[in-house]
Design a protein around this motif. Sequence first.
Motif, mmCIF file in Angstrom:
data_model
loop_
_atom_site.group_PDB
_atom_site.id
_atom_site.type_symbol
_atom_site.label_atom_id
_atom_site.label_comp_id
_atom_site.label_asym_id
_atom_site.label_seq_id
_atom_site.Cartn_x
_atom_site.Cartn_y
_atom_site.Cartn_z
ATOM 1 N N ILE A 1 -53.104 42.465 -82.959
ATOM 2 C CA ILE A 1 -51.959 42.201 -82.080
ATOM 3 C C ILE A 1 -50.729 43.019 -82.503
ATOM 4 O O ILE A 1 -50.033 43.590 -81.672
ATOM 5 N N ARG A 2 -50.469 43.060 -83.827
ATOM 6 C CA ARG A 2 -49.183 43.574 -84.317
ATOM 7 C C ARG A 2 -48.861 44.997 -83.842
ATOM 8 O O ARG A 2 -47.792 45.232 -83.271
ATOM 9 N N PRO A 3 -49.798 45.967 -84.046
ATOM 10 C CA PRO A 3 -49.447 47.328 -83.604
ATOM 11 C C PRO A 3 -49.242 47.422 -82.094
ATOM 12 O O PRO A 3 -48.398 48.192 -81.622
ATOM 13 N N LEU A 4 -49.987 46.634 -81.325
ATOM 14 C CA LEU A 4 -49.844 46.662 -79.866
ATOM 15 C C LEU A 4 -48.525 46.035 -79.425
ATOM 16 O O LEU A 4 -47.898 46.473 -78.455
ATOM 17 N N LEU A 5 -48.089 45.039 -80.181
ATOM 18 C CA LEU A 5 -46.805 44.396 -79.880
ATOM 19 C C LEU A 5 -45.650 45.337 -80.239
ATOM 20 O O LEU A 5 -44.665 45.454 -79.493
ATOM 21 N N MET A 6 -45.794 46.039 -81.378
ATOM 22 C CA MET A 6 -44.765 47.013 -81.761
ATOM 23 C C MET A 6 -44.677 48.132 -80.724
ATOM 24 O O MET A 6 -43.597 48.628 -80.410
ATOM 25 N N LYS A 7 -45.828 48.504 -80.163
ATOM 26 C CA LYS A 7 -45.850 49.527 -79.122
ATOM 27 C C LYS A 7 -45.112 49.018 -77.872
ATOM 28 O O LYS A 7 -44.402 49.789 -77.209
ATOM 29 N N ALA A 8 -45.288 47.733 -77.561
ATOM 30 C CA ALA A 8 -44.544 47.144 -76.433
ATOM 31 C C ALA A 8 -43.047 47.265 -76.687
ATOM 32 O O ALA A 8 -42.255 47.447 -75.756
ATOM 33 N N GLY A 9 -42.647 47.170 -77.979
ATOM 34 C CA GLY A 9 -41.235 47.339 -78.357
ATOM 35 C C GLY A 9 -40.733 48.725 -78.017
ATOM 36 O O GLY A 9 -39.581 48.898 -77.609
ATOM 37 N N ASP A 10 -41.615 49.745 -78.171
ATOM 38 C CA ASP A 10 -41.243 51.121 -77.814
ATOM 39 C C ASP A 10 -41.243 51.312 -76.306
ATOM 40 O O ASP A 10 -40.414 52.024 -75.754
ATOM 41 N N LEU A 11 -42.210 50.706 -75.638
ATOM 42 C CA LEU A 11 -42.437 50.982 -74.216
ATOM 43 C C LEU A 11 -41.471 50.229 -73.302
ATOM 44 O O LEU A 11 -41.086 50.737 -72.259
ATOM 45 N N THR A 12 -41.103 49.002 -73.701
ATOM 46 C CA THR A 12 -40.356 48.136 -72.780
ATOM 47 C C THR A 12 -39.119 47.565 -73.459
ATOM 48 O O THR A 12 -39.239 46.754 -74.387
ATOM 49 N N PRO A 13 -37.932 47.992 -73.013
ATOM 50 C CA PRO A 13 -36.706 47.407 -73.591
ATOM 51 C C PRO A 13 -36.609 45.927 -73.223
ATOM 52 O O PRO A 13 -37.153 45.502 -72.200
ATOM 53 N N GLU B 1 -34.363 44.187 -71.982
ATOM 54 C CA GLU B 1 -33.759 43.903 -70.668
ATOM 55 C C GLU B 1 -34.806 43.943 -69.555
ATOM 56 O O GLU B 1 -34.646 43.318 -68.513
ATOM 57 N N LYS B 2 -35.867 44.723 -69.788
ATOM 58 C CA LYS B 2 -36.926 44.843 -68.770
ATOM 59 C C LYS B 2 -38.033 43.815 -68.973
ATOM 60 O O LYS B 2 -38.996 43.760 -68.189
ATOM 61 N N ALA B 3 -37.930 43.063 -70.057
ATOM 62 C CA ALA B 3 -39.014 42.113 -70.347
ATOM 63 C C ALA B 3 -38.515 40.668 -70.327
ATOM 64 O O ALA B 3 -39.266 39.761 -70.019
ATOM 65 N N GLU B 4 -37.251 40.485 -70.679
ATOM 66 C CA GLU B 4 -36.656 39.155 -70.857
ATOM 67 C C GLU B 4 -37.268 38.453 -72.068
ATOM 68 O O GLU B 4 -36.566 38.040 -72.978
ATOM 69 N N ARG B 5 -38.607 38.343 -72.075
ATOM 70 C CA ARG B 5 -39.340 37.888 -73.253
ATOM 71 C C ARG B 5 -40.451 38.916 -73.467
ATOM 72 O O ARG B 5 -41.297 39.098 -72.590
ATOM 73 N N ARG B 6 -40.443 39.596 -74.647
ATOM 74 C CA ARG B 6 -41.438 40.637 -74.891
ATOM 75 C C ARG B 6 -42.632 39.997 -75.593
ATOM 76 O O ARG B 6 -42.608 39.768 -76.799
ATOM 77 N N VAL B 7 -43.643 39.702 -74.803
ATOM 78 C CA VAL B 7 -44.744 38.861 -75.283
ATOM 79 C C VAL B 7 -46.086 39.481 -74.919
ATOM 80 O O VAL B 7 -46.260 39.961 -73.789
ATOM 81 N N LEU B 8 -47.030 39.466 -75.855
ATOM 82 C CA LEU B 8 -48.438 39.694 -75.518
ATOM 83 C C LEU B 8 -49.116 38.333 -75.506
ATOM 84 O O LEU B 8 -49.063 37.591 -76.501
ATOM 85 N N VAL B 9 -49.742 38.019 -74.383
ATOM 86 C CA VAL B 9 -50.354 36.705 -74.202
ATOM 87 C C VAL B 9 -51.757 36.704 -74.814
ATOM 88 O O VAL B 9 -52.533 37.641 -74.601
ATOM 89 N N LEU B 10 -52.061 35.672 -75.577
ATOM 90 C CA LEU B 10 -53.395 35.501 -76.161
ATOM 91 C C LEU B 10 -54.224 34.735 -75.123
ATOM 92 O O LEU B 10 -54.171 33.513 -75.032
ATOM 93 N N ALA B 11 -54.945 35.504 -74.303
ATOM 94 C CA ALA B 11 -55.611 34.931 -73.125
ATOM 95 C C ALA B 11 -57.075 34.662 -73.430
ATOM 96 O O ALA B 11 -57.767 35.502 -74.007
#
Length: 345
Positions: free
Chosen positions: A53-65, A67-77
């Motif tokens: 999860i961690r590297p993919l979540l950090m990548k979300a930090g680069d990809l999506t500010p 303000e564009k996410a409100e909550r920057r979350v990867l869902v464990l589905a």
Amino acid sequence: MNELGRLEDLPADYVAELASHNLVPLWPNLRGVMPPNKPRPQTRATHWPYATIRPLLMKAGDLTPIEKAERRVLVLANPGHTLEKMQASAAMYLGMQLLLPGEWAPSHRHTPNAVRMVVEGTGAWSTVEGEKCPMLRGDLILTPTGLWHEHGHDGDEPVIWLDVLDLPLVYYMETSYHVESGRQEVTEGHGERAYARGGLVPTPVFERSNKAYPMLRYPWADARAALESLAADQPSLEAVQLTYSNPETGGHAENILGFYALMLRPGQALKLPVRSPAMVFHIIEGGAQVQVEDQRFTLLEADTCCAPGYTAVTLTNSSDEAPAFIFIADETPLHQKLGVFEKRS
Ligand code: 1HN
């Protein structure tokens, strides 16, 4: 048990005519909605390693500010529910949330109940209904239904936490919605200070607390110390477990999901009773094997997994030298309130 008639046994034009009037025959579907002897959960035992999860979540930090996410979350589905449904189990939602230094996740409130289990980093805080809660590794912070909450970060390293919500249930009931607001004013008072010792609660000489949720932050330092103390006091106690509870009512901290901290002694294998609620396990410290019927997962620190209800689960500490500390979430309060809670063994 009788074999029941199938849909294919009926004339297609009859089935089509029924459908055109919004009618459905029960008997082809009866065993599906009420299987013999025990439910057939869609929830599958699933393991989400933190290292994935961690590297993919950090990548979300680069990809999506933010303000564009409100909550920057990867869902464990849970794949058993299909990924689009964003469910870990019938009633539980899990997400791993990233907040970077200087970011702010704006204030809102909503009908689903949430908790945060802090996984890494320092310097972040959640303000819940005016109470500013520092977020430290292992802390549990409640944001129950209807309470304003926002997250901010004054530190200099990424902060990551696990969100647990009863969103699937509240959404299914068609009662899920949110309301936005600006920044909250921070007010005085911290539940974890007022209720700092179990068994000693503030006395209502003038007015009893009218807060439905008097304690919003459960510091890990306190939970860990309480587990160590319980283990030392009762050396033969099999399950060294605490429930995160509402110190005014003694009941569960929230209405729908239950939250617990469990300590596995060095080398311990703990066979849990078979019960109706699904469970989530998250390793706060150490490592553990989680055996769910014939599946076996090796959980390292910060890993998360889930098990469906009505299944045999055994937790084994991976270390013979050190205790393992596990955060557990389950659907017990919901099942108890609905009268469907069962313990089979
Ligand atoms: C939410 O409000 C938060 O406040 C996190 O951090 C995850 C998932 C679904 C709905 C609301 C938060 C959420 C959420």
